[in-house]
Design an enzyme around this catalytic site. Structure first.
Site, PDB file in Angstrom:
ATOM      1  N   PHE A 144      -5.928   0.491  -1.186  1.00 17.50           N
ATOM      2  CA  PHE A 144      -5.164  -0.236  -0.162  1.00 17.50           C
ATOM      3  C   PHE A 144      -5.863  -0.226   1.202  1.00 17.50           C
ATOM      4  CE2 PHE A 144      -1.209  -0.901   2.371  1.00 17.50           C
ATOM      5  CZ  PHE A 144      -0.556  -1.838   1.604  1.00 17.50           C
ATOM      6  N   ARG A 173      -4.792   0.823   7.041  1.00 20.61           N
ATOM      7  CA  ARG A 173      -5.325   1.926   6.230  1.00 20.61           C
ATOM      8  C   ARG A 173      -6.853   1.910   6.224  1.00 20.61           C
ATOM      9  NH1 ARG A 173      -3.543   5.897   2.359  1.00 20.61           N
ATOM     10  NH2 ARG A 173      -1.382   5.436   2.855  1.00 20.61           N
ATOM     11  N   THR A 183       1.975   4.466   5.154  1.00 21.02           N
ATOM     12  CA  THR A 183       1.885   4.461   6.617  1.00 21.02           C
ATOM     13  C   THR A 183       3.183   3.938   7.234  1.00 21.02           C
ATOM     14  OG1 THR A 183       0.775   2.328   6.478  1.00 21.02           O
ATOM     15  CG2 THR A 183      -0.618   4.274   6.745  1.00 21.02           C
ATOM     16  N   ALA A 221       0.702   3.801  -3.005  1.00 21.22           N
ATOM     17  CA  ALA A 221       0.217   4.787  -2.035  1.00 21.22           C
ATOM     18  C   ALA A 221       0.046   6.159  -2.666  1.00 21.22           C
ATOM     19  CB  ALA A 221       1.149   4.855  -0.821  1.00 21.22           C
ATOM     20  N   GLU A 266      -5.047   7.042  -5.918  1.00 22.21           N
ATOM     21  CA  GLU A 266      -6.042   6.232  -5.221  1.00 22.21           C
ATOM     22  C   GLU A 266      -7.336   6.956  -4.846  1.00 22.21           C
ATOM     23  OE1 GLU A 266      -2.884   5.287  -2.391  1.00 22.21           O
ATOM     24  OE2 GLU A 266      -3.490   3.201  -2.550  1.00 22.21           O
ATOM     25  N   PHE A 317      -1.969  -1.330 -10.570  1.00 22.05           N
ATOM     26  CA  PHE A 317      -3.100  -1.146  -9.644  1.00 22.05           C
ATOM     27  C   PHE A 317      -2.864  -1.793  -8.287  1.00 22.05           C
ATOM     28  CE2 PHE A 317      -4.746  -1.632 -14.054  1.00 22.05           C
ATOM     29  CZ  PHE A 317      -4.990  -0.293 -14.292  1.00 22.05           C
ATOM     30  N   ARG A 364      -5.153  -0.388  -5.497  1.00 22.26           N
ATOM     31  CA  ARG A 364      -5.546   1.022  -5.534  1.00 22.26           C
ATOM     32  C   ARG A 364      -6.516   1.412  -4.401  1.00 22.26           C
ATOM     33  NH1 ARG A 364      -7.330   3.614 -11.289  1.00 22.26           N
ATOM     34  NH2 ARG A 364      -6.557   5.703 -10.928  1.00 22.26           N
TER      35      ARG A 364
END
Lengths: 480, 779
Positions: free
Chosen positions: B350, B316, B448, B517, B719, B234, B348
């Site tokens: 993020f 994010r 990213t 991700a 996610e 996770f 999870r």
């Protein structure tokens, strides 16, 4: 002295000398027996990854199967019993037991770490004949198993479907009964272990127990071990002397006479609550929310009372019901109202060498209105922020008598005498209830901690009294 | 449903380890049979939030029974500071401590129990320093682990001033412990010639390899990290498996013996970071329909004592602050706040769920202020398909399906009818109140950090026709290995029972990215597909040549190879022939995500390859006397593209949703005034349990392909389901508003919405239920 613990493990008789009397069953399974299917997730009986199935004989020599937490159960307490681990369900890992196959077919595992525990909880249900359970039973039996991946839906589906698979072959009930009886017959003397400067006794009679505790008043009394186990795994405490109550058949009794329900010190929580709920159906939700299935299968009702924790969930109701405790020291017995046992935080009116032999719950007065409520962050298996209980008798709309008790509000479970006084003799209406709610502020000065703030505790204690009023008078729906 | 044109892809194949899970035969790191002489390790942890270490006396630790070695920072031969982005975390405390739970030293002993007992015997003298313990006061002091970041467009102050409606607000949302059921664990075995093999429960074997190599001052080729599977990750085992991997290896190096380091649950909680908790302050202007004209955000993210992955998490959050809404004039300021607590890390989503929550809170407030249904305000602000379709970070949304998806869920969940039913229920019930919310989600897929969007695979076909695939991803329960096996089986036209996925191993596929991700299948599935196609191309050429057919007529299907119409060979026989003809039967595979680029200085570019869409509708009931609550029903519609494995995807959606619900309701992290985390085990930290799963949980797939060239047109599923649980939070807030029944009044509900939070919010908007003033007033 018998130093060897004898029990069946996955159908094979074992004779084991524990590394120490407080070695846990989980440590034994993983580190000695090489059975690593049983997992450690928390070592405090809260996640269920370590769940195994225990079988024991009841008073009538019937076999009962119980899911238990191996992580906080001490190995010597398995003496005379049988356990199964996840490895025991499928000899070759190919032919799966119905609970296993149902879990596979319903995609009930993701990371798989909690899965052996779920399988064993379901297996225990299955062994007890709950092959086609309803949803509520499934939730109850799996209340002690946490899963972080699935969100539980596929596991519930697997449980509801397991009865549709062909029944497996395995040890029959008669076989298991035979093993357990043979173990009992072979145990000609009580287990008494000395290992690593620790001593452990498992007396078989109440007299032996009383004598031992009188001789060793510094010993720790062990019943289900759901609290003592944590002191070992979390605080790393060493207990030089332990006396185990679980083999004292005389204490594993529930008796109903003309005036009270007598529940002995070795009666498990599940069985004690079952009897209590038969007398007081209002305690049903509290029973189901008391810890989790495996904890209720290990811990005892009297242990919960005698532990004296301010957040124990049994005491408020039992105090409201005017329960008395039977204390024994040597051959001398005395009785106390339960609320008088608790003097202060973890301090009791109990002499060295004296123990709680039983509780006596008065039989139901048909005129009594009873309720008990529990507030916690989570519905299942959580410790109360507030636990309240009420026993009210009305005569002609007037409060003839009332007892109100709370857990989580003070250093002990405690009666709300000010609030009671505000109600007695008044007509049971909004204004009397409001006055009693205000009076609760004089009864309690609760603490703030990670479970709730002082403000929330007091506010909800007041509001729960209001809920009791609404429910008693049928004024409004109040339960989510 | 369109007919599945594939044989294995698109079917609900069972998890490849399901039969091992249910029999207890699935091997986790702690289950690996121990080599003789194995030592067990434990950490000694800081007792203070911020202090100088005056002295640390380890005499009693060294003298304790069973102890073989004790190491501190001085015993690290290589780099003493580590970190996934910035090396700002000492392996052990370096003269001072920065949070309660920071490792001070580690001890290796002959048993787990003896190591734990010894670790508690240290005598440490501290000199307290002023700690930073809460976000707001730390933000006020401008204490940051990384500099602030900001994106903005248009004249925000002026547009805000123009209204026509404007208001300001703020809220707080708590963090979340990953609570993987399997705690952090590593097992290090020293080998010949400086080799170190480490079995580790980690989402990032390559990073563990490099950290170990650097700490040991050895080249990376001496260190091999393996992970068969994790008992859940996770995000918690992305960067923060390092203390366990590195210290097990350091102790193994120091003693020359195998060392296992398994954290007990409390130490795991105390040491490792969680989902970032955060505060949001906003200022918004909107028109009569609720269309946002301008919005200003200040997002204060608690990063803890070090940077870890917080920069990317905060980015994010910024990238998801639009969610499904077009923002024309905006100013988003992201503060990466430093506190003397655990270093918060991946979990999870993020930062994505945190960003989505920020805008959804505002949308809800606008609707409430205007007396409109929040769903209508949401719709009014949705991204357009061809216009109003550029994100704040300057990426054009090309695959927008949110209109159709929300329309469909509104129908299937019977949103409008239930809204009426609930209004009626609330009018008739004094104590109980119901609430309803429908929340959309758009989630960007890709790391990213552009360079992480690559993956490798190594595929072997043996001459008996069995196939072994290794890839850089890790299995943590999400079914990655199952999906990769499906891809390989599909490509080679063989049954999945012939494909085995081996443990992740840095000596097989190197320089891997973290499995994170939501990209595991997108990246590793493509890499495995590439490997399979490479081998297949060679085999096709061989078959065409050998059997004299056209390459287009060589077909791999149903465990057979067709070479033209006449020749049909069992796959095993065919590969044996190919081997005899000296055709290579193994290949590597590689994939890098196309089209993406991103400038982390300006926070602009195309950070995401595509978007996943979803929506959830939740109905709750609350008790206004106690704040108790229950999720009555949840409906989820999710765009998984063309799922490779529908059952696995459903599992991710439901699991993510319930996990998100835990974040927003019962999972409360509580530090005391000294900065000590007091909720550090399942007895005090409450993740959802089985009764929290509603009986009415309806999950469906939105029929959609991926417009981008993803593996079999599938979309990511790790996610995006988690923030769908915001529907539960906003349904609770809706019920709180119903209790107040004062149009336009906003309930100050923070997350997690514990019973206590809910009761506090009820009291803020509602007079107590007909109760006269009580003797003690609070709140």
């Amino acid at each position: 002295m018998r130093q060897t613990v004898s029990f069946y493990l996955n159908g094979v008789l074992q004779h084991v000398v524990p590394a120490s009397p407080t070695q846990t069953v989980l440590q034994y399974l993983r580190e000695q027996a090489g059975l690593v299917g049983t997992k450690e997730g928390c070592a405090e009986g809260d996640c269920g990854a370590c769940t195994v199935t225990e079988a024991a004989l009841d008073a009538h020599d019937n076999v009962s199967f119980r899911a238990i937490n191996a992580c906080i159960r001490f190995l010597p307490t398995l003496d005379g019993r049988a356990i199964w681990t996840v490895e025991g369900l499928s000899a070759d890992g190919q032919a799966l037991h119905p609970v296993q196959q149902a879990m596979v077919d319903h995609h009930g595992s993701q990371c798989g770490f909690c899965t052996p525990g779920f399988v064993m909880s379901l297996y225990t249900m299955y062994c007890n004949g709950k092959v086609r359970p309803v949803r509520e039973e499934v939730l109850d039996h799996l209340s002690g198993n946490l899963c972080r991946c699935t969100g539980y839906r596929p596991i519930i589906d697997a449980a509801l479907d397991m009865g549709n698979y062909p029944a497996p072959e395995g040890a029959t009930m008669a076989q298991v009964q035979g093993w357990l009886k043979a173990l009992r017959d072979a145990a000609t003397e009580p287990l008494a272990i000395t290992e690593s400067a620790q001593r452990y006794w498992a007396p078989c009679s109440a007299d032996q127990l009383a004598d031992l505790f009188l001789a060793h008043p510094d010993a720790t009394l062990l019943a289900g071990g759901t609290d003592v186990g944590l002191m070992v795994t979390k605080q790393l405490k060493v207990f030089p002397k332990v006396i185990y109550l679980g083999n004292v058949a005389e204490l594993d009794v529930i008796r109903r006479d003309e005036t009270s329900l007598y529940i002995g010190a070795a009666v498990l929580l599940n069985e004690g609550y079952e009897a209590l709920v038969r007398e007081y159906p209002e305690a049903h939700e509290l029973w189901k929310r008391f810890a989790s299935m495996p904890i209720r299968n290990s811990g005892t009702l009297v242990g919960n009372v005698a532990n004296g924790s301010p957040i124990g969930d049994s005491a408020p109701l039992l105090i409201a019901l005017q329960t008395r405790v039977v204390l024994r020291k040597g051959n001398a017995r005395r009785e106390l109202p339960l609320e008088d046992l608790y003097l202060d935080y973890r301090k009791q009116d109990r002499e060295p060498g004296e123990f709680v032999e039983a509780i006596k719950v008065p039989l139901r007065d048909p005129a009594l209105k009873v309720a008990t409520y529990k507030l916690s962050k989570r519905f299942d298996q959580d410790i109360s922020a507030v636990c309240s209980a009420y026993a009210l008798r009305l005569e002609n709309g007037q409060v003839a008598s009332v007892r109100i008790a709370h857990g989580g509000m003070a250093a002990t479970s405690k009666r709300a005498t000010e609030a009671e006084a505000a109600l007695v003799g008044k007509s049971f209406d909004e204004s009397a209830v409001t006055a009693a709610m205000a009076a609760l502020a004089a009864d309690y000065q609760p603490l703030s901690d990670m479970r709730a703030t002082s403000e929330y505790r007091l506010q909800t204690a007041q509001n729960l009294l209001y809920r009791f009023y609404l429910e008693t008078t049928g004024a409004a729906a109040t339960r989510v | 449903m369109t007919q599945n044109k594939y044989q294995t892809v698109g079917t609900s194949v069972k998890h490849e380890s399901a039969h091992l899970h249910v029999t207890g035969r699935a091997q986790y790191t702690d289950d690996i049979p121990e080599v003789q002489g194995t030592l067990h390790a434990a950490f000694g942890l800081s007792e203070r939030a911020h202090a100088r270490i005056v002295s640390m006396d380890l005499t009693a630790v060294r003298a304790a029974p069973g102890v073989v070695a004790v190491i501190t920072l001085d015993d690290v031969p290589g780099e003493k500071y580590v970190g996934p982005v910035i090396a700002d975390e000492p392996v052990f405390a370096d003269g001072k401590v920065d949070y309660v739970g920071q490792p001070l030293f580690a001890v290796a002993a002959t048993s787990h129990d003896l190591a734990r007992r010894a670790a508690r015997l240290a005598k440490v003298e501290y000199e307290n320093l002023e700690p930073l313990l809460d976000i707001k006061s730390a933000a006020d002091k401008q204490a940051y682990v990384l500099p602030p970041a900001r994106i903005s467009k248009g004249n925000v102050p002026e547009t805000l001033a123009q209204g026509p409606h404007r208001h300001q607000g703020s809220f707080y949302c708590g963090g979340q412990e990953q609570f993987y059921l399997e705690g952090q664990v590593a097992y290090a075995l020293p080998g010949e010639n400086a080799e170190m093999q480490v079995f580790c429960s980690t989402q990032h074997p390559s990073e563990m390899q490099f950290i170990i190599a650097h700490a040991l001052h050895q080249p990376a080729h001496t260190v091999k990290v393996q992970c068969r599977r994790m008992g859940g990750g996770f995000g918690g085992k992305e960067s923060q498996s390092w203390p366990f991997a590195a210290v097990a290896a350091l102790l193994a190096h120091h003693t020359g013996r195998p060392v296992k380091l398994r954290a007990d649950r409390d130490d795991d909680f105390m040491m490792t970071g969680k989902r970032h908790d955060f505060r949001v302050e906003y200022d918004v202007a909107y028109d009569d329909d609720g269309l946002i004209k301008a919005i200003k955000f200040e997002q204060q993210l608690r990063c803890g004592y070090s940077a870890d992955l917080s920069g990317a998490v905060a980015d994010r959050q910024v990238f998801h602050t639009d969610n499904t809404y077009f923002l024309e004039t905006f100013d988003i300021l992201s503060l990466r706040v430093k506190t003397n607590t655990q270093s918060n890390t991946a979990f999870r989503g993020f930062g994505g769920p945190q960003g989505i929550m920020a805008i959804e809170y505002v949308i809800e407030d606008i609707a409430r202020r205007l007396g409109k249904d929040p769903l209508d305000v949401r719709r009014r602000n949705f991204y357009g398909k061809t216009e109003r379709n550029v994100t704040p970070y300057q990426m054009t949304v090309e695959d927008n399906v949110i209109h159709e998806l929300v329309d469909q869920l509104e129908q299937t969940a019977e949103y409008r009818r239930r809204r009426e039913d609930i209004t009626r229920f609330n009018a008739q019930n004094q104590v109980l109140k119901k609430g309803l919310a429908l929340v959309p989600v758009k989630f960007g897929i890709s790391f990213t950090a552009t360079h992480l969007n690559q993956a490798g695979a190594l595929l072997h076909i043996y001459t008996d026709g069995s196939v072994l695939i290794n890839h850089g991803g890790t299995e943590m329960g999400q079914g990655l290995n199952t999906k990769v096996a499906q891809v390989v089986a599909e490509e080679l036209g063989i049954g999945i029972e012939h494909v085995r996925v081996s443990a992740t191993d840095t000596s097989k596929v190197s320089n891997t990215s973290a499995t994170a991700a939501s990209s595991g299948t997108d990246l590793n599935g493509k890499a495995a597909q590439d490997a399979a196609r490479k081998i297949k191309a060679v085999l096709v050429a061989y078959a065409a040549d050998h059997y004299g057919c056209d390459t287009a007529d060589v077909v791999f299907r149903s465990n057979q190879v067709h070479c033209g119409e006449r020749v049909i060979l069992p796959f095993a026989k065919f590969v044996q022939e190919a081997y005899n003809a000296r055709v290579p039967l193994w290949s590597s595979g590689f994939y890098r995500t196309p089209k993406i680029h991103y400038d982390f200085k300006t926070l602009t570019g195309r950070p995401f390859y595509y978007f996943v869409y979803g929506a959830a509708c939740a109905e709750v009931i609350i008790d206004t006397l106690t704040g108790e609550n229950r999720l009555v029903r949840a409906d989820v519609l999710y765009d998984a593209g063309r799922p490779i494995n529908p059952a696995v995807d459903i599992g991710q959606i439901e699991g993510g949703f319930i996990q998100g619900m835990g974040w927003l309701t019962t999972e409360e992290l509580w530090w005391n005034k000294d900065g000590r985390l007091m909720t550090h085990a399942p007895s005090t930290y409450k993740i959802p349990s089985i009764s929290d799963c509603p009986e009415a949980l309806n999950v469906a797939f939105f029929s959609n392909g991926n417009v981008e060239n993803s593996v079999y047109q599938s979309k990511a599923v790790g996610e995006p389901p988690l923030p769908l649980a915001l529907s539960v939070f906003f349904a609770i807030r809706d019920a709180v508003h119903a209790a107040g029944n004062q149009p336009g009044t906003l309930a100050p509900l923070d997350a997690p919405a514990t019973a206590e939070q809910i009761l506090r919010a009820v009291h803020a908007v509602a007079p107590r239920l007909k109760l006269p003033e009580l003797a003690t007033e609070h709140g």
